[in-house]
Write a protein that holds these residues in place. Structure first.
Motif, PDB file in Angstrom:
ATOM      1  N   MET A  37       0.820  -1.208   0.000  1.00  0.00           N
ATOM      2  CA  MET A  37       0.000   0.000   0.000  1.00  0.00           C
ATOM      3  C   MET A  37       0.856   1.260   0.000  1.00  0.00           C
ATOM      4  O   MET A  37       0.518   2.246  -0.667  1.00  0.00           O
ATOM      5  CB  MET A  37      -0.953  -0.022   1.193  1.00  0.00           C
ATOM      6  CG  MET A  37      -2.029  -1.105   1.071  1.00  0.00           C
ATOM      7  SD  MET A  37      -2.882  -1.500   2.622  1.00  0.00           S
ATOM      8  CE  MET A  37      -3.877  -0.026   2.816  1.00  0.00           C
ATOM      9  N   ARG A  38       1.965   1.241   0.724  1.00  0.00           N
ATOM     10  CA  ARG A  38       2.882   2.399   0.694  1.00  0.00           C
ATOM     11  C   ARG A  38       3.402   2.628  -0.718  1.00  0.00           C
ATOM     12  O   ARG A  38       3.495   3.766  -1.189  1.00  0.00           O
ATOM     13  CB  ARG A  38       4.059   2.178   1.651  1.00  0.00           C
ATOM     14  CG  ARG A  38       3.746   2.429   3.108  1.00  0.00           C
ATOM     15  CD  ARG A  38       5.013   2.564   3.939  1.00  0.00           C
ATOM     16  NE  ARG A  38       5.846   1.380   3.876  1.00  0.00           N
ATOM     17  CZ  ARG A  38       5.732   0.337   4.698  1.00  0.00           C
ATOM     18  NH1 ARG A  38       4.797   0.332   5.628  1.00  0.00           N
ATOM     19  NH2 ARG A  38       6.545  -0.697   4.583  1.00  0.00           N
ATOM     20  N   GLU A  39       3.749   1.531  -1.390  1.00  0.00           N
ATOM     21  CA  GLU A  39       4.245   1.640  -2.766  1.00  0.00           C
ATOM     22  C   GLU A  39       3.189   2.264  -3.679  1.00  0.00           C
ATOM     23  O   GLU A  39       3.494   3.135  -4.504  1.00  0.00           O
ATOM     24  CB  GLU A  39       4.624   0.246  -3.276  1.00  0.00           C
ATOM     25  CG  GLU A  39       5.008   0.174  -4.742  1.00  0.00           C
ATOM     26  CD  GLU A  39       6.407   0.661  -5.037  1.00  0.00           C
ATOM     27  OE1 GLU A  39       6.808   0.620  -6.221  1.00  0.00           O
ATOM     28  OE2 GLU A  39       7.110   1.090  -4.103  1.00  0.00           O
ATOM     29  N   LEU A  40       1.954   1.837  -3.531  1.00  0.00           N
ATOM     30  CA  LEU A  40       0.895   2.316  -4.417  1.00  0.00           C
ATOM     31  C   LEU A  40       0.506   3.763  -4.150  1.00  0.00           C
ATOM     32  O   LEU A  40      -0.171   4.382  -4.971  1.00  0.00           O
ATOM     33  CB  LEU A  40      -0.338   1.420  -4.296  1.00  0.00           C
ATOM     34  CG  LEU A  40      -0.145  -0.026  -4.758  1.00  0.00           C
ATOM     35  CD1 LEU A  40      -1.441  -0.804  -4.610  1.00  0.00           C
ATOM     36  CD2 LEU A  40       0.351  -0.087  -6.191  1.00  0.00           C
ATOM     37  N   ARG A  41       0.930   4.310  -3.020  1.00  0.00           N
ATOM     38  CA  ARG A  41       0.650   5.723  -2.749  1.00  0.00           C
ATOM     39  C   ARG A  41       1.535   6.648  -3.577  1.00  0.00           C
ATOM     40  O   ARG A  41       1.193   7.809  -3.774  1.00  0.00           O
ATOM     41  CB  ARG A  41       0.828   6.025  -1.256  1.00  0.00           C
ATOM     42  CG  ARG A  41      -0.287   5.454  -0.381  1.00  0.00           C
ATOM     43  CD  ARG A  41      -0.154   5.926   1.066  1.00  0.00           C
ATOM     44  NE  ARG A  41      -1.243   5.437   1.887  1.00  0.00           N
ATOM     45  CZ  ARG A  41      -1.183   4.348   2.658  1.00  0.00           C
ATOM     46  NH1 ARG A  41      -0.045   3.650   2.720  1.00  0.00           N
ATOM     47  NH2 ARG A  41      -2.217   3.960   3.377  1.00  0.00           N
ATOM     48  N   HIS A  42       2.688   6.142  -4.051  1.00  0.00           N
ATOM     49  CA  HIS A  42       3.572   7.036  -4.816  1.00  0.00           C
ATOM     50  C   HIS A  42       4.067   6.445  -6.130  1.00  0.00           C
ATOM     51  O   HIS A  42       4.749   7.127  -6.892  1.00  0.00           O
ATOM     52  CB  HIS A  42       4.783   7.454  -3.957  1.00  0.00           C
ATOM     53  CG  HIS A  42       5.700   6.319  -3.592  1.00  0.00           C
ATOM     54  ND1 HIS A  42       6.659   5.859  -4.442  1.00  0.00           N
ATOM     55  CD2 HIS A  42       5.790   5.558  -2.470  1.00  0.00           C
ATOM     56  CE1 HIS A  42       7.320   4.873  -3.870  1.00  0.00           C
ATOM     57  NE2 HIS A  42       6.810   4.660  -2.670  1.00  0.00           N
ATOM     58  N   GLU A  43       3.699   5.180  -6.423  1.00  0.00           N
ATOM     59  CA  GLU A  43       4.075   4.570  -7.693  1.00  0.00           C
ATOM     60  C   GLU A  43       2.829   4.119  -8.444  1.00  0.00           C
ATOM     61  O   GLU A  43       1.774   3.910  -7.844  1.00  0.00           O
ATOM     62  CB  GLU A  43       5.004   3.376  -7.478  1.00  0.00           C
ATOM     63  CG  GLU A  43       6.481   3.755  -7.425  1.00  0.00           C
ATOM     64  CD  GLU A  43       6.985   4.350  -8.727  1.00  0.00           C
ATOM     65  OE1 GLU A  43       6.379   4.116  -9.790  1.00  0.00           O
ATOM     66  OE2 GLU A  43       7.990   5.073  -8.678  1.00  0.00           O
ATOM     67  N   THR A  44       2.955   3.975  -9.757  1.00  0.00           N
ATOM     68  CA  THR A  44       1.817   3.568 -10.573  1.00  0.00           C
ATOM     69  C   THR A  44       2.117   2.259 -11.299  1.00  0.00           C
ATOM     70  O   THR A  44       3.257   1.992 -11.684  1.00  0.00           O
ATOM     71  CB  THR A  44       1.446   4.648 -11.601  1.00  0.00           C
ATOM     72  OG1 THR A  44       2.618   5.032 -12.335  1.00  0.00           O
ATOM     73  CG2 THR A  44       0.863   5.854 -10.918  1.00  0.00           C
ATOM     74  N   TYR A  45       1.081   1.465 -11.477  1.00  0.00           N
ATOM     75  CA  TYR A  45       1.193   0.154 -12.116  1.00  0.00           C
ATOM     76  C   TYR A  45       0.031  -0.050 -13.079  1.00  0.00           C
ATOM     77  O   TYR A  45      -0.974   0.656 -13.010  1.00  0.00           O
ATOM     78  CB  TYR A  45       1.216  -0.955 -11.053  1.00  0.00           C
ATOM     79  CG  TYR A  45       2.486  -0.951 -10.235  1.00  0.00           C
ATOM     80  CD1 TYR A  45       3.591  -1.704 -10.628  1.00  0.00           C
ATOM     81  CD2 TYR A  45       2.607  -0.150  -9.098  1.00  0.00           C
ATOM     82  CE1 TYR A  45       4.771  -1.677  -9.899  1.00  0.00           C
ATOM     83  CE2 TYR A  45       3.787  -0.111  -8.374  1.00  0.00           C
ATOM     84  CZ  TYR A  45       4.858  -0.879  -8.774  1.00  0.00           C
ATOM     85  OH  TYR A  45       6.042  -0.835  -8.062  1.00  0.00           O
ATOM     86  N   ASP A  46       0.196  -1.042 -13.955  1.00  0.00           N
ATOM     87  CA  ASP A  46      -0.850  -1.354 -14.933  1.00  0.00           C
ATOM     88  C   ASP A  46      -1.749  -2.492 -14.471  1.00  0.00           C
ATOM     89  O   ASP A  46      -2.881  -2.626 -14.942  1.00  0.00           O
ATOM     90  CB  ASP A  46      -0.203  -1.749 -16.270  1.00  0.00           C
ATOM     91  CG  ASP A  46       0.690  -0.650 -16.819  1.00  0.00           C
ATOM     92  OD1 ASP A  46       0.167   0.445 -17.083  1.00  0.00           O
ATOM     93  OD2 ASP A  46       1.899  -0.880 -16.965  1.00  0.00           O
ATOM     94  N   LEU A  47      -1.252  -3.317 -13.555  1.00  0.00           N
ATOM     95  CA  LEU A  47      -2.000  -4.469 -13.069  1.00  0.00           C
ATOM     96  C   LEU A  47      -1.537  -4.805 -11.664  1.00  0.00           C
ATOM     97  O   LEU A  47      -0.342  -4.716 -11.359  1.00  0.00           O
ATOM     98  CB  LEU A  47      -1.769  -5.674 -13.994  1.00  0.00           C
ATOM     99  CG  LEU A  47      -2.305  -7.037 -13.532  1.00  0.00           C
ATOM    100  CD1 LEU A  47      -3.828  -7.053 -13.537  1.00  0.00           C
ATOM    101  CD2 LEU A  47      -1.755  -8.158 -14.412  1.00  0.00           C
ATOM    102  N   LEU A  48      -2.482  -5.208 -10.800  1.00  0.00           N
ATOM    103  CA  LEU A  48      -2.163  -5.657  -9.448  1.00  0.00           C
ATOM    104  C   LEU A  48      -2.571  -7.117  -9.311  1.00  0.00           C
ATOM    105  O   LEU A  48      -3.678  -7.493  -9.691  1.00  0.00           O
ATOM    106  CB  LEU A  48      -2.904  -4.819  -8.406  1.00  0.00           C
ATOM    107  CG  LEU A  48      -2.732  -3.297  -8.502  1.00  0.00           C
ATOM    108  CD1 LEU A  48      -3.537  -2.612  -7.403  1.00  0.00           C
ATOM    109  CD2 LEU A  48      -1.264  -2.901  -8.428  1.00  0.00           C
TER     110      LEU A  48
END
Length: 228
Positions: A37-48
């Motif tokens: 969740m910390r990663e997703l607060r400042h990085e973007t992805y195409d699929l989880l």
């Protein structure tokens, strides 16, 4: 394509990461929900991709956070030992896009991912928005019917921005997707190309656009309303 993978079983995680990277995907693996969740607060992805049973928060709790607090429309793929009908229904109703029970078959998993990406992207190869026309097949862009002279990298950057209007794209995401660079690289490549696109395409408030730099994170293309 960038994938963030949440799985606390290190053996399973290593195998999946190897499979995904062999297909050309960029995969970051996380073994606990808080780090994910910390990663997703400042990085973007195409699929989880997420497991359900985790030591801190469950995958369903993370999913609720994504679909609720973050309001993200990213495709989410559950891969878990839980294979009961009620579990599958719960995950799908809370916003998962697909669900696969372990043990995982490599070919089925990869086929599901490709199908998810197709559905989410709508198989777009052509885009029309406010006078801009982008053709992914021949990598051309026109503005009000007039061709804009662009390099291949400039077109790829424009395509990512216009297909993600309003969404923050991290610098690492852009570097990996367009230039194939690893994360954390200190380079002005993205910034230079953003500046060129802003000038070439007139992405300025007076033309109804804002190509915004978000400090220490990345860039977001915004289409402005008349009130803005």
């Amino acid at each position: 394509m960038r994938i963030a993978y949440l799985e606390d079983d290190k053996v399973q995680s290593a195998v999946m990461k190897e499979w995904l990277e062999a297909e050309g995907y960029v995969c970051r693996a996380f073994d606990n929900a808080d780090a994910f969740m910390r990663e997703l607060r400042h990085e973007t992805y195409d699929l989880l991709i997420m497991d359900w049973e985790l030591p801190e928060k469950s995958g369903v709790e993370v999913l609720s956070w994504l679909r609720g607090d973050r309001e993200w429309d990213l495709p989410v793929f559950f891969i878990t030992h839980r294979d009961g009908e009620a579990d599958i229904i719960e995950a799908l109703e809370k916003g998962a896009d697909d669900y696969l029970a372990k043990p995982v078959n490599r070919e089925i998993m990869l086929a599901r991912i490709k199908a998810l990406v197709r559905r989410h992207s709508g198989r777009r190869d052509h885009l029309e928005v406010s006078g801009f026309s982008l053709n992914k097949d021949n990598k051309t862009l026109t503005l009000n019917g007039e061709p804009v002279d662009m390099t291949e990298k400039e077109f790829q950057l424009a395509w990512m921005l216009f297909t993600n209007i309003g969404r923050l794209l991290s610098r690492d995401h852009l570097l990996e997707s367009i230039w194939g660079f690893g994360p954390g690289l200190m380079t002005r490549t993205v910034d230079t190309h953003i500046s060129r696109l802003r000038r070439k395409l007139g992405l300025t408030p007076e033309n109804g656009w804002r190509l915004k730099a978000v400090y220490h994170q990345g860039y977001r293309l915004e289409q402005l309303t008349e009130q803005e």
